[in-house]
Structures are given as C-alpha cells and as structure tokens.
Design a protein around this motif. Structure first.
Motif, mmCIF file in Angstrom:
data_model
loop_
_atom_site.group_PDB
_atom_site.id
_atom_site.type_symbol
_atom_site.label_atom_id
_atom_site.label_comp_id
_atom_site.label_asym_id
_atom_site.label_seq_id
_atom_site.Cartn_x
_atom_site.Cartn_y
_atom_site.Cartn_z
ATOM 1 N N LEU A 93 -14.230 -1.995 20.238
ATOM 2 C CA LEU A 93 -14.325 -2.763 18.992
ATOM 3 C C LEU A 93 -12.940 -3.072 18.433
ATOM 4 O O LEU A 93 -12.668 -4.194 17.982
ATOM 5 N N ARG A 94 -12.053 -2.084 18.476
ATOM 6 C CA ARG A 94 -10.704 -2.297 17.960
ATOM 7 C C ARG A 94 -9.934 -3.324 18.788
ATOM 8 O O ARG A 94 -9.110 -4.071 18.246
ATOM 9 N N LEU A 95 -10.195 -3.375 20.092
ATOM 10 C CA LEU A 95 -9.546 -4.380 20.935
ATOM 11 C C LEU A 95 -9.877 -5.794 20.470
ATOM 12 O O LEU A 95 -9.086 -6.719 20.668
ATOM 13 N N MET A 96 -11.056 -5.956 19.853
ATOM 14 C CA MET A 96 -11.470 -7.275 19.371
ATOM 15 C C MET A 96 -11.289 -7.437 17.866
ATOM 16 O O MET A 96 -11.624 -8.492 17.311
ATOM 17 N N GLY A 97 -10.785 -6.402 17.201
ATOM 18 C CA GLY A 97 -10.582 -6.492 15.756
ATOM 19 C C GLY A 97 -11.874 -6.451 14.969
ATOM 20 O O GLY A 97 -11.943 -6.994 13.861
ATOM 21 N N LEU A 98 -12.904 -5.790 15.493
ATOM 22 C CA LEU A 98 -14.206 -5.717 14.825
ATOM 23 C C LEU A 98 -14.401 -4.357 14.176
ATOM 24 O O LEU A 98 -14.032 -3.327 14.746
ATOM 25 N N GLU A 99 -15.001 -4.357 12.984
ATOM 26 C CA GLU A 99 -15.275 -3.120 12.244
ATOM 27 C C GLU A 99 -16.774 -2.854 12.226
ATOM 28 O O GLU A 99 -17.548 -3.694 11.755
ATOM 29 N N PRO A 100 -17.236 -1.715 12.722
ATOM 30 C CA PRO A 100 -18.669 -1.408 12.690
ATOM 31 C C PRO A 100 -19.143 -1.092 11.278
ATOM 32 O O PRO A 100 -18.394 -0.538 10.464
ATOM 33 N N MET A 101 -20.401 -1.444 10.989
ATOM 34 C CA MET A 101 -20.969 -1.188 9.670
ATOM 35 C C MET A 101 -21.629 0.182 9.578
ATOM 36 O O MET A 101 -21.689 0.770 8.503
ATOM 37 N N ILE A 102 -22.155 0.678 10.698
ATOM 38 C CA ILE A 102 -22.992 1.873 10.683
ATOM 39 C C ILE A 102 -22.368 2.975 11.531
ATOM 40 O O ILE A 102 -21.866 2.710 12.623
ATOM 41 N N HIS A 103 -22.408 4.204 11.018
ATOM 42 C CA HIS A 103 -21.966 5.376 11.770
ATOM 43 C C HIS A 103 -23.131 6.372 11.770
ATOM 44 O O HIS A 103 -23.294 7.160 10.842
ATOM 45 N N MET A 104 -23.956 6.289 12.817
ATOM 46 C CA MET A 104 -25.200 7.059 12.847
ATOM 47 C C MET A 104 -25.302 7.988 14.062
ATOM 48 O O MET A 104 -26.374 8.509 14.354
ATOM 49 N N LYS A 105 -24.197 8.171 14.796
ATOM 50 C CA LYS A 105 -24.184 9.042 15.978
ATOM 51 C C LYS A 105 -25.224 8.610 17.022
ATOM 52 O O LYS A 105 -25.789 9.429 17.737
ATOM 53 N N MET A 106 -25.446 7.290 17.110
ATOM 54 C CA MET A 106 -26.437 6.760 18.053
ATOM 55 C C MET A 106 -25.791 6.517 19.415
ATOM 56 O O MET A 106 -24.598 6.252 19.513
ATOM 57 N N ARG A 107 -26.612 6.567 20.464
ATOM 58 C CA ARG A 107 -26.124 6.269 21.822
ATOM 59 C C ARG A 107 -27.271 5.832 22.720
ATOM 60 O O ARG A 107 -27.275 6.088 23.914
ATOM 61 N N LEU A 108 -28.244 5.138 22.146
ATOM 62 C CA LEU A 108 -29.422 4.734 22.905
ATOM 63 C C LEU A 108 -29.266 3.358 23.540
ATOM 64 O O LEU A 108 -29.700 3.128 24.653
ATOM 65 N N GLY A 109 -28.638 2.420 22.826
ATOM 66 C CA GLY A 109 -28.616 1.053 23.311
ATOM 67 C C GLY A 109 -29.905 0.343 22.961
ATOM 68 O O GLY A 109 -30.483 0.567 21.897
ATOM 69 N N GLU A 110 -30.361 -0.548 23.840
ATOM 70 C CA GLU A 110 -31.593 -1.334 23.676
ATOM 71 C C GLU A 110 -31.468 -2.411 22.600
ATOM 72 O O GLU A 110 -32.323 -3.290 22.509
ATOM 73 N N GLY A 111 -30.446 -2.344 21.755
ATOM 74 C CA GLY A 111 -30.340 -3.212 20.586
ATOM 75 C C GLY A 111 -30.692 -2.499 19.302
ATOM 76 O O GLY A 111 -30.813 -3.114 18.236
#
Length: 351
Positions: free
Chosen positions: A300-318
C-alpha cells in the motif's frame, strides 16, 4: 486495438474542479472544517473520480476472481488445491464470509473463474478461464506473456460489463489456494526489503511451511529474473491468473471513472501490477484495510494508499472491501445530506 490499450487510453487524472467544489461544500456544512477526516477525503476523491461534486452510489459490486497456482507443489499452503473449486461453489451458493458481508453492505457478488485447475459448473459463474492454474513459479514462469495479457483483458471485460449494467462502486476479491506466494514474489520485485520481511503465513502455515514458501519464492525470483520495468512480464513470470484479472478490473474501472475498493494482500498485488502498467489508475483506488500479511502495508505504501480499516483480517475474498463499502457510501451521504451553516441557521466559526 487490444482491450488493454483501449482501457489505458481512457484513463485520465482526477477532476480538480469537481474536487474543489466538493471541498467548498464540505467546509460549508455544520461541523468544524475537516472534522470528519477520512470521510471528507473520500468525498473529495470521489468527486474527482466522478467529475461531480456530490455523487450517489446506487450499485455496489464485488468481483471475486478465482485461479489456482502450480507453486502449491512446493508445500507452501496449509490447504489442498481442491478447496479453490469448493469455495467457488460456496460463493455462488451464498455461504462464504464475503456473501455475508456483501449482503450486509447491500452489494452484489460476481464470481469469475479465470484460472481454477478444476472444471467448475454453475449457472451464475462467469467463465473466463485462461488456463487450468499457473505453472510452478519455483521451476519456471507462471504463464506465458500472452496468457498474462489474456487474464488482464478478462478483468477488463468483466468490469466493463458490470459497469454497463449500472455498477458505480467496484470491490476486488479473490480465491486461489497458494496465492499469497505469487503475491509475495510480486512485492519482492518492487521492494528492496529482505524477503523475510515481506512473506507471511497466508492461511496460517507453521514454521516448516513458511521456510518452504521462502525457498520457493527465492527460487522463483532467481529462475525467472522478473524485470520491475515490465509489469506484464512480472505477472507472467511470478504472478497469478486471478492477480492479473484483478489488475485488469482496476484498469477497466479507472477507464470508466468508477472507483475501486481494494481488498487485501492478493488484491493489492493486482493493484500494484495495475499501478505499474498505468500509474494514473492509482487515483481510482481506495484501500479498504491492512491485513496481517506483513507485506500488505508495504504494498500500500508503495502506491501511496492509506487503509481505512485495521481489523487483523487475512481472509481475502473481498471481505475488507465489503466492510469499506459502508464508509465510502457514508462519505457520499455526508456531502449530500448534511445541512450547511446557512441552511440550519447555525453560527459559523469566530474569525
């Protein structure tokens, strides 16, 4: 003209005039300037994407791309490859986590088979199969360059079709046993950090499998020698079919001025490829969350994007994208529905 060329030709920058009008509108609402933080930033960004200061979201769609990976032969995953077609059918029957969260967000799901190793049949499945899984990247390229182009174009085709049906907010999702391995390899091409800092445990593998995963990625990079200046070549050498389709989905959405909410690590690998093909498409990306995969935040940092959510998720699928849909839609409602100081008869800030 190839679909990729057609899509790239349609990608332009954000509309600054619309963004300025949106900012003025937000500053006139009954709140201290900037007090809604990221919601205001989203409203301004959406104005730039849509070329209108107050945008309404009417049709949210999560596109789940599915593909298999030959590198599972190296013992990099905790789950067998047959889980991929099983989960595709689970998506289509409505029983997966993404189905629950998409229903909660009021979003449709479109499931696309771009490269599963099995034959999957379902009336609602979109079939865009390029090949039956990638080849083992630890022993050679994942796919040919022609196949890499075809999976990117499959993503463009699918997203254009959904936009023609009315979709005005796209979320990326994926399914493919072993897909954190090629995603980590893609990141390694573009990051100068040691591989050990980029590679995570995926579905929850132990130390032994993690070591196998690290060795497989090291071999993949040594054997294939991907060139970071050639993102399509990087995809072909160490990527995944669903990763390429996600890249195409993003390029296609950007060409139609439709925002794309990026999900987790694998989706962001696709976003990274798309951003290297055409950097302007990054303006159309919205980062939903940061996963527990150590490389995700780096991507994300390589693209200059900031995530909105920090939920310890790692499932994917969308799943992260589905949760973020609510925030994106909230931003559009704030700018449209809040009263101005003048409308409400509320006193403004003391100068």
């Amino acid at each position: 003209m190839k679909l990729i060329e057609k899509a790239l030709k349609g990608i332009d920058g954000l509309d600054k005039d619309s963004m300025e009008r949106a900012k003025k509108r937000l500053d006139s609402l009954t709140k201290p300037k900037g007090s809604l933080g990221v919601l205001e930033e989203l409203a301004v960004k959406l104005a730039g994407i849509k070329k209108e200061s107050m945008h309404e979201i009417k049709d949210k769609v999560i596109i789940v791309m599915a593909g298999d990976h030959g590198v599972v032969e190296e013992g990099v995953s905790a789950y067998p490859q047959e889980v991929t077609p099983q989960m595709i059918l689970n998506f289509l029957s409505g029983g997966a986590a993404i189905n629950v969260l998409a229903r909660h967000a009021g979003a449709r799901i479109v499931c696309v088979d771009v490269g599963s190793a099995a034959d999957v049949y379902h009336e609602s499945l979109v079939s865009k199969k390029v090949k039956r899984g990638t080849d083992n990247i630890a022993r050679g390229p994942a796919m040919s360059r022609e196949e890499a182009v075809r999976c990117i174009e499959a993503g463009i085709e699918v997203v254009w079709q959904e936009i023609d049906r009315g979709a005005d907010l796209i979320g990326t999702g994926e399914m493919g046993i072993g897909n954190t391995t090629p995603s980590s390899a893609i990141l390694a091409v573009y990051s100068e950090r040691p591989l050990e800092e980029l590679v995570g445990r995926g579905t929850g593998i132990g130390d032994d499998r993690l070591n196998l995963k690290l060795r497989a990625i090291k071999r993949a990079l040594e054997i294939n020698q991907p060139d970071p200046r050639d993102p399509v070549g990087v995809l072909a050498k160490v990527g995944g079919l669903e990763i390429g389709a996600i890249a195409g989905c993003i390029l296609g959405a950007a060409s139609r001025r439709v925002p794309v909410v990026i999900d987790g690590f694998i989706s962001t690998a696709g976003a990274l490829i798309a951003g290297r093909i055409e950097p302007r498409c990054i303006d159309y990306m919205i980062a939903s969350h940061v996963s527990q995969e150590p490389g995700h935040g780096i991507m994300l940092r390589l693209m200059g994007l900031e995530p909105m959510i920090h939920m310890k998720m790692r499932l994917g699928e969308g799943t992260g994208a589905a949760l973020a849909f609510n925030m994106v839609e909230a931003a559009t409602k704030i700018i449209r529905e809040m009263a101005t100081f003048d409308d409400a008869g509320v006193s403004r800030e003391i100068k």
